[in-house]
Every structure is written in C-alpha cells, then in structure tokens.
Scaffold this motif. Structure first.
Motif, PDB file in Angstrom:
ATOM      1  N   ASN A 154      28.584 -23.103  13.334  1.00  0.00           N
ATOM      2  CA  ASN A 154      29.207 -24.289  13.473  1.00  0.00           C
ATOM      3  C   ASN A 154      28.732 -25.153  12.611  1.00  0.00           C
ATOM      4  O   ASN A 154      29.290 -26.252  12.211  1.00  0.00           O
ATOM      5  N   MET A 155      27.523 -25.052  12.597  1.00  0.00           N
ATOM      6  CA  MET A 155      26.655 -26.087  11.537  1.00  0.00           C
ATOM      7  C   MET A 155      27.122 -25.933  10.011  1.00  0.00           C
ATOM      8  O   MET A 155      27.333 -26.860   9.284  1.00  0.00           O
ATOM      9  N   VAL A 201      18.425 -29.087   4.168  1.00  0.00           N
ATOM     10  CA  VAL A 201      17.279 -29.142   4.966  1.00  0.00           C
ATOM     11  C   VAL A 201      17.661 -28.743   6.443  1.00  0.00           C
ATOM     12  O   VAL A 201      16.850 -28.007   6.908  1.00  0.00           O
ATOM     13  N   ALA A 202      18.612 -29.242   7.059  1.00  0.00           N
ATOM     14  CA  ALA A 202      18.857 -29.004   8.361  1.00  0.00           C
ATOM     15  C   ALA A 202      19.091 -27.440   8.759  1.00  0.00           C
ATOM     16  O   ALA A 202      18.680 -26.968   9.732  1.00  0.00           O
ATOM     17  N   ILE A 203      20.041 -26.864   8.122  1.00  0.00           N
ATOM     18  CA  ILE A 203      20.355 -25.671   8.510  1.00  0.00           C
ATOM     19  C   ILE A 203      19.368 -24.647   8.051  1.00  0.00           C
ATOM     20  O   ILE A 203      19.080 -23.873   8.918  1.00  0.00           O
ATOM     21  N   PRO A 204      18.614 -24.710   7.073  1.00  0.00           N
ATOM     22  CA  PRO A 204      17.546 -23.847   6.810  1.00  0.00           C
ATOM     23  C   PRO A 204      16.466 -24.072   7.967  1.00  0.00           C
ATOM     24  O   PRO A 204      15.732 -22.941   8.619  1.00  0.00           O
ATOM     25  N   PRO A 258       8.607 -30.632   3.164  1.00  0.00           N
ATOM     26  CA  PRO A 258       8.451 -31.952   2.414  1.00  0.00           C
ATOM     27  C   PRO A 258       9.727 -32.927   2.679  1.00  0.00           C
ATOM     28  O   PRO A 258       9.610 -34.203   2.363  1.00  0.00           O
ATOM     29  N   ARG A 259      10.605 -32.156   2.960  1.00  0.00           N
ATOM     30  CA  ARG A 259      12.063 -33.001   3.139  1.00  0.00           C
ATOM     31  C   ARG A 259      12.544 -33.419   4.405  1.00  0.00           C
ATOM     32  O   ARG A 259      13.707 -33.994   4.721  1.00  0.00           O
ATOM     33  N   LEU A 260      11.813 -33.108   5.422  1.00  0.00           N
ATOM     34  CA  LEU A 260      12.322 -33.030   6.817  1.00  0.00           C
ATOM     35  C   LEU A 260      12.557 -34.582   7.112  1.00  0.00           C
ATOM     36  O   LEU A 260      13.495 -34.839   8.018  1.00  0.00           O
ATOM     37  N   HIS A 261      11.933 -35.458   6.378  1.00  0.00           N
ATOM     38  CA  HIS A 261      12.165 -36.909   6.902  1.00  0.00           C
ATOM     39  C   HIS A 261      13.643 -37.280   6.653  1.00  0.00           C
ATOM     40  O   HIS A 261      14.042 -38.346   7.118  1.00  0.00           O
ATOM     41  N   GLU A 262      14.353 -36.459   5.628  1.00  0.00           N
ATOM     42  CA  GLU A 262      15.778 -36.660   5.467  1.00  0.00           C
ATOM     43  C   GLU A 262      16.706 -36.747   6.729  1.00  0.00           C
ATOM     44  O   GLU A 262      17.629 -37.375   6.785  1.00  0.00           O
TER      45      GLU A 262
END
Length: 415
Positions: free
Chosen positions: A332-333, A351-354, A379-383
């Motif tokens: 669903n994501m 970012v979110a799905i991986p 490195p991109r999780l702040h997004e």
C-alpha cells in the motif's frame, strides 16, 4: 467583528465564540487536552464563524489518522462556505488548512509563511508552519518561522518555547536552553519548553540532570493532551535507558506511556513502539508488549499519514507476527506514492519505502537486507521528519546489525 486575545480581528459578533477561540489558542499552544472541546464550543456559539471552523479542521488534521481527517472535512467545508466575507488573514488561514487537507504541504507552508509575515501575532499559524517543517525535515525553516515573529510577541512564553525547540533542532543548544528557561520563568506550566530542555540535556549527555529536571515538572503535565504527556515521559524513559535501568524504563512504559496513551492516537503509538524497540536493542525482553499494541495498528495499514509513523508501524506489526498485514502495508505504501503531491512523493519513494523494508528485515532478523535497505537512506532520513532524538533510532537499528555482523565474524574466526 471582534478581536481575539492575540489582538487579531475575527469575523464574528459573538463574545462566546471569541472566548472559545481564545481558549482554543491557549490549548493548542500549550498542548492541552481540551482543545477539541473548546473549539467546538466556539462553533456552537457562532456556527458561521469561518475561523473557528477552520481551527476545528486543523485540530483534527493534527491527529494524523483517517478517522480524524473525516471529522475535519465538514468543518473545513463550513469555513469555505463563509470565506467570502471574512478578513484577509482568516481567508489565508482557511486556504492553508484546505491545502493541508489536500496533502499539498508545500502550499500550506507558503501560506503560513505569508500569514506570519503579514500577521506576526498569529501564533497558531506559526505553530502549524513549524509542524509542517518538522515533518518534512526542514529544521532551519522550523526555527526561522518562529524567530521572525519574536519582536512582535514580547514576553510570550509559548513562542519562546517554539523558538527554543527550533534552536535545539539546529544544534544551537546553549541558546535553546536559555530561551526555554525564559519561557518557564514566565510560566512554569509550559510543557513544550520543558520538552525543549529535555532534548538539550539528552544531546549533551546530562542524564541525571535531565531526569531531575523533567521529573520536577511532571506534575504540570496532567492537563496535557496524551501526545505530549506520554512524549515527555518518553524522554524521561530515554534518560533511564542510558543509565541501563531497564526495569525503570519498563515501569514508565507501563504506567506513563502506553497506559496513559490514547490507544488510537498515531503519535502515542509511535512513542510506545520506539521505546519497545530501544529496549530490545539493549537486549531487554519486552514480553507480550508488541502483541498488546498491534491490534490498534490495523487501521494504519493503508492510512499513510506520515512516513515517519509508517516506519514504526511496520516494525511493530512484524514483531507481533502479523506478516500478512506487513506485506499489505508495504504494498500500500507503493500505491500511495502514485497519488500524492510531488513535493512529498520523492521522500516516500527514495527514503521511506526502502527504510520500511529495512525495518521489517531487522524485525525478522534478516540483517543482510537491513543493511542493504537502510545504509543508503540513513543520510536522508531527516526528510521524513521527526526530531534528532526520534530519528537516531533508525541509526541504532543499523548499528545493531553492523555490530552483530562483526560479532559473528569474530566468533567464526575464533572457532
């Protein structure tokens, strides 16, 4: 027309509606538990008040779940219905909430920026601008939108607390603590200012001081909404976790976090999930607590309010053994990314799905997949939003895998 307590004109002739609006502003800025009640009282006093209706819609949107979104819609529609004869500030605010409802977060942010530029005493707009910056990972703007209205709101402890949190997120720790202490000197009952200092002391490793500080204010949180009540106790639990007092952490979980949570609240659920995961990373057996949370997460499977929340949900559902639900949620994501605003789509896809796949893999003990999925996105999780203290969890999950791999290599070499 009358003015609210901020000195801003509201299109209503009802003193009772103004009283309700003033109480709502105070409740929202102070994370009080009566925000919903008082804004509905304002609407009852003047059902045609567009701003009160927009405030109600905004309140429900902050709950970040489908049921609340559905509750928001009729209030937004009423606000829009009466939008032609209201002030420019009110019109802008209705437009901002409309954009939020449509998940056009970039548009909502731009409107909140315009409101704060033209009407710098509108602290609800400032707070909601900060909210959007927080969940899109823009810490600099989170600070700036509050800082720029300081001169227009002298001695306002709520604003001082908002600035303090922004300073902390931008690693200006000394300035953050000074600002938060100024807020508390004006009003001891300011839970967001307490929260800002909790972050500062944790970042600086002032564990014992942090416990003493937060516990000295815990009596003031009884009138907070469940989100900030449980979240401030969550910060106390993190201090005890650093001291390796795991039984104390479990007790706090059982008495002040999950026990006092609104079990249907995404933010309360996320706090509980993250604490259980931290305990397990420390080798603590959390017994059946995953199973106790999981029934409340079924409605989250196809909701996708915030990617930050979804990473917690998939982990908890995996730990509870609901693998069919997890597979459904991951699928669903992917579908969700086909229909969302381009401003948000990239962070979901890249970012979110991986990261979600990596979290699921860790929960299953598949450490190779955890590394493959998590390492590129760290490195991109702040997004995807969240505070430093919240996002460090994902780095801890990754480090847990790395350390486990090193230990396995060492054990193999020694055998």
């Amino acid at each position: 027309m009358l003015k609210d307590a901020q000195g801003l004109v509201v299109t209503t002739d009802s003193a009772n509606a103004i009283a309700g609006i003033n109480h709502f502003i105070d409740q929202m800025l102070g994370y009080g538990k009566d925000a919903e009640t008082v804004v509905l009282q304002a609407i009852a006093a003047d059902p045609t008040c567009a701003l009160a209706n927009a405030y109600a819609a905004a309140y429900y949107l902050t709950q970040e779940n489908r049921k609340a979104w559905q509750l928001a819609l009729p209030y937004l529609q009423t606000a829009q219905q009466y939008c032609t004869k209201i002030t420019p500030r009110e019109q802008l605010y209705v437009q901002a909430i409309s954009a939020w409802t449509n998940q056009e977060i970039d548009v909502a942010i731009a409107i909140h920026e315009e409101i704060t530029n033209r009407f710098p005493r509108d602290l609800i707009s400032v707070q909601q601008g900060q909210y959007h910056y927080f969940y899109t990972g823009n810490k600099d703007k989170l600070l700036e939108i509050a800082q720029k209205v300081l001169l227009s709101n002298p001695e306002n402890h709520y604003l001082s607390g908002m600035v303090a949190f922004g300073l902390e997120q931008c690693h200006q720790l000394q300035a953050a603590e000074k600002m938060a202490r100024q807020a508390i000197a004006l009003n001891r009952y300011d839970p967001w200012a307490h929260h800002a200092i909790a972050h500062v002391m944790e970042t600086q490793g002032r564990v014992d001081e942090g416990i003493a500080w937060m516990e000295s204010f815990a009596d003031t949180w009884e009138n907070c909404n469940s989100m900030l009540y449980t979240h401030n106790w969550w910060h106390i639990a993190l201090y005890y976790l650093q001291l390796e007092n795991y039984q104390k952490v479990l007790k706090l979980y059982d008495t002040h976090i999950w026990e006092r949570a609104n079990k249907q609240s995404p933010k309360d659920q996320v706090g509980a999930i993250s604490l259980l995961l931290r305990l397990e990373l420390c080798g603590v057996n959390v017994e059946n607590r995953w199973q106790s949370i999981s029934p409340y997460l079924y409605s989250r499977i196809d909701e996708h309010a915030l990617p930050f929340q979804d990473l917690h949900y998939v982990y908890a559902l995996t730990k509870a053994g609901h693998h069919d639900w997890v597979n459904q949620m991951l699928q669903n994501m992917q579908y969700h990314t086909l229909n969302i605003n381009p401003f948000l789509r990239r962070s979901w896809i890249e970012v979110a799905i991986p990261a979600a796949r990596g979290m699921v893999a860790h929960a299953k003990g598949d450490f190779h997949t955890t590394v493959t999925e998590l390492k590129p996105v760290l490195p991109r999780l702040h997004e995807i939003g969240g505070s430093h203290a919240q996002r460090v969890l994902f780095e801890q999950v990754y480090q847990d895998v790395v350390l486990s791999a090193q230990k396995q290599s060492w054990d193999y070499a020694m055998s």
